[in-house]
Motif scaffolding. Structure first.
Motif, mmCIF file in Angstrom:
data_model
loop_
_atom_site.group_PDB
_atom_site.id
_atom_site.type_symbol
_atom_site.label_atom_id
_atom_site.label_comp_id
_atom_site.label_asym_id
_atom_site.label_seq_id
_atom_site.Cartn_x
_atom_site.Cartn_y
_atom_site.Cartn_z
ATOM 1 N N ARG A 145 -10.136 0.332 6.319
ATOM 2 C CA ARG A 145 -10.078 1.416 5.352
ATOM 3 C C ARG A 145 -9.369 1.002 4.067
ATOM 4 N N PRO A 146 -9.677 1.655 2.946
ATOM 5 C CA PRO A 146 -8.894 1.428 1.732
ATOM 6 C C PRO A 146 -7.436 1.805 1.995
ATOM 7 N N ALA A 147 -6.538 1.159 1.282
ATOM 8 C CA ALA A 147 -5.110 1.414 1.462
ATOM 9 C C ALA A 147 -4.443 1.539 0.107
ATOM 10 N N GLU A 184 1.964 -3.962 13.575
ATOM 11 C CA GLU A 184 1.685 -3.058 14.694
ATOM 12 C C GLU A 184 0.535 -2.101 14.401
ATOM 13 N N ILE A 185 0.227 -1.916 13.121
ATOM 14 C CA ILE A 185 -0.848 -0.984 12.762
ATOM 15 C C ILE A 185 -2.008 -1.677 12.059
ATOM 16 N N ALA A 186 -1.930 -2.998 11.908
ATOM 17 C CA ALA A 186 -2.927 -3.742 11.135
ATOM 18 C C ALA A 186 -4.352 -3.513 11.641
ATOM 19 N N GLU A 187 -4.549 -3.584 12.942
ATOM 20 C CA GLU A 187 -5.894 -3.412 13.491
ATOM 21 C C GLU A 187 -6.408 -1.998 13.250
ATOM 22 N N TYR A 226 2.399 -6.189 2.164
ATOM 23 C CA TYR A 226 1.883 -6.766 3.403
ATOM 24 C C TYR A 226 0.354 -6.821 3.347
ATOM 25 N N PRO A 227 -0.197 -7.655 2.467
ATOM 26 C CA PRO A 227 -1.651 -7.690 2.295
ATOM 27 C C PRO A 227 -2.400 -8.119 3.547
ATOM 28 N N GLU A 228 -1.737 -8.906 4.418
ATOM 29 C CA GLU A 228 -2.411 -9.332 5.637
ATOM 30 C C GLU A 228 -2.676 -8.151 6.585
ATOM 31 N N ALA A 229 -1.845 -7.126 6.498
ATOM 32 C CA ALA A 229 -2.020 -5.939 7.341
ATOM 33 C C ALA A 229 -2.912 -4.895 6.675
ATOM 34 N N PHE A 230 -3.036 -4.968 5.339
ATOM 35 C CA PHE A 230 -3.825 -3.982 4.592
ATOM 36 C C PHE A 230 -4.851 -4.703 3.720
ATOM 37 N N PRO A 231 -5.885 -5.286 4.328
ATOM 38 C CA PRO A 231 -6.888 -6.013 3.532
ATOM 39 C C PRO A 231 -7.657 -5.125 2.564
#
Length: 229
Positions: A152-154, A144-147, A162-167
Motif C-alpha cells: 500500500r502507499p505510505a 514487525e509490520i512490513a509484510e 524506514y523505506p525498507e518497511a514502507f516501499p
C-alpha cells in the motif's frame, strides 16, 4: 464559526485558523523543530490571528491534535488548547494527529500513515481513504509490520525513516501534522453532527521519564540526630 487548531505531536509545530462556514483556512503557520514546541507554539498562535485580522475572542472552538506522539511534545499542544479553551469558555475538541496527516494526503485508496515514535519504532494507522481509518493507531517496530503494509502507499515521516518497511512511501505527500487538516476534519464532523473526541493524549506507551530510585541519604534520621546531641 472560527476554529483555532494546533498540533505538536510530530516535529512540526502547526497552527491554523479555520472558517468552518466557508470551509477554508484563513491563516496558518508551520515550523519543524522537535525541540522547541513550547517556545514556538504561542507566537505561532499570535501570528495566525494577526494575519487573519482576528482576535482570540473571535474563536468559537479549539481543535488539538491528540497524537499519538512523544510525551513531552504532545502535551504542549493539548495543555495550551485546554488553557485557551478554559480562558475563553469555548469547547476544545481532539482529533488524532494521524487522521490529520491522512486527510491532508487526499488519497482515495487504502494506505497507511506512519510517524516517528523514536526507539526505532513508528506510530501508525491504516486507512481505507483519506477520511476513513480502519486500523490503529498503534506503535510497532517497522520490521514487525512490513509484510502487512508493503502493498500500500505510505504517508508520513516514519515511512521515510524506514523505506525498507514502507516501499510504497509517498515523498510527495505530507510528512508531518497539519493544523488546517485537523480543523477541516473537526468542521466536517461538527456539520454532520458526529461526536468529536475529547482532547486526551494518545500516548500508546509509558513516558521515558521515571521516578528516581535509591536516593542517597544526606542527613541522619531524626532519632539518630537526637542521640548525638
Amino acid at each position: 464559526m472560527l476554529l483555532l487548531a494546533l498540533d505538536t505531536a510530530t516535529p512540526a509545530v502547526t497552527v491554523a485558523l479555520f472558517d468552518a462556514e466557508a470551509g477554508r483556512v484563513l491563516a496558518a503557520r508551520e515550523r519543524v523543530d522537535a525541540r522547541r514546541h513550547g517556545e514556538l507554539l504561542m507566537p505561532s498562535v499570535d501570528a495566525v490571528l494577526t494575519e487573519a485580522g482576528r482576535r482570540i475572542a473571535d474563536v468559537g472552538a479549539l481543535v488539538a491534535g491528540t497524537g499519538p506522539g512523544p510525551y513531552t511534545g504532545l502535551r504542549v499542544g493539548l495543555v495550551t488548547a485546554a488553557a485557551l479553551g478554559a480562558a475563553r469558555g469555548v469547547p476544545v475538541y481532539g482529533v488524532p494527529t494521524l487522521d490529520g496527516i491522512a486527510h491532508a494526503s487526499g488519497l482515495r485508496e487504502p494506505f497507511v500513515v506512519a510517524t516517528d515514535a523514536r526507539r526505532k519504532e513508528v506510530y501508525w494507522a491504516e486507512y481505507a481513504d483519506a477520511d476513513t481509518r480502519v486500523g490503529g493507531p498503534a506503535v510497532d517496530r517497522p520490521g514487525e509490520i512490513a509484510e502487512r503494509v508493503a502493498d500500500r502507499p505510505a504517508v508520513g515521516a516514519g515511512t521515510a525513516l524506514y523505506p525498507e518497511a514502507f516501499p510504497g512511501a509517498r515523498a510527495d505527500l505530507p510528512a508531518h501534522a497539519s493544523a488546517g487538516a485537523l480543523a477541516a476534519i473537526a468542521a466536517q464532523r461538527l456539520a454532520a453532527g458526529t461526536p468529536l473526541d475529547a482532547p486526551r493524549p494518545l500516548y500508546l506507551r509509558r513516558p521515558d521519564a521515571r521516578e528516581p530510585a535509591g536516593y542517597k541519604a544526606v542527613t541522619p534520621p531524626p532519632a539518630e540526630a537526637s542521640a548525638r546531641r
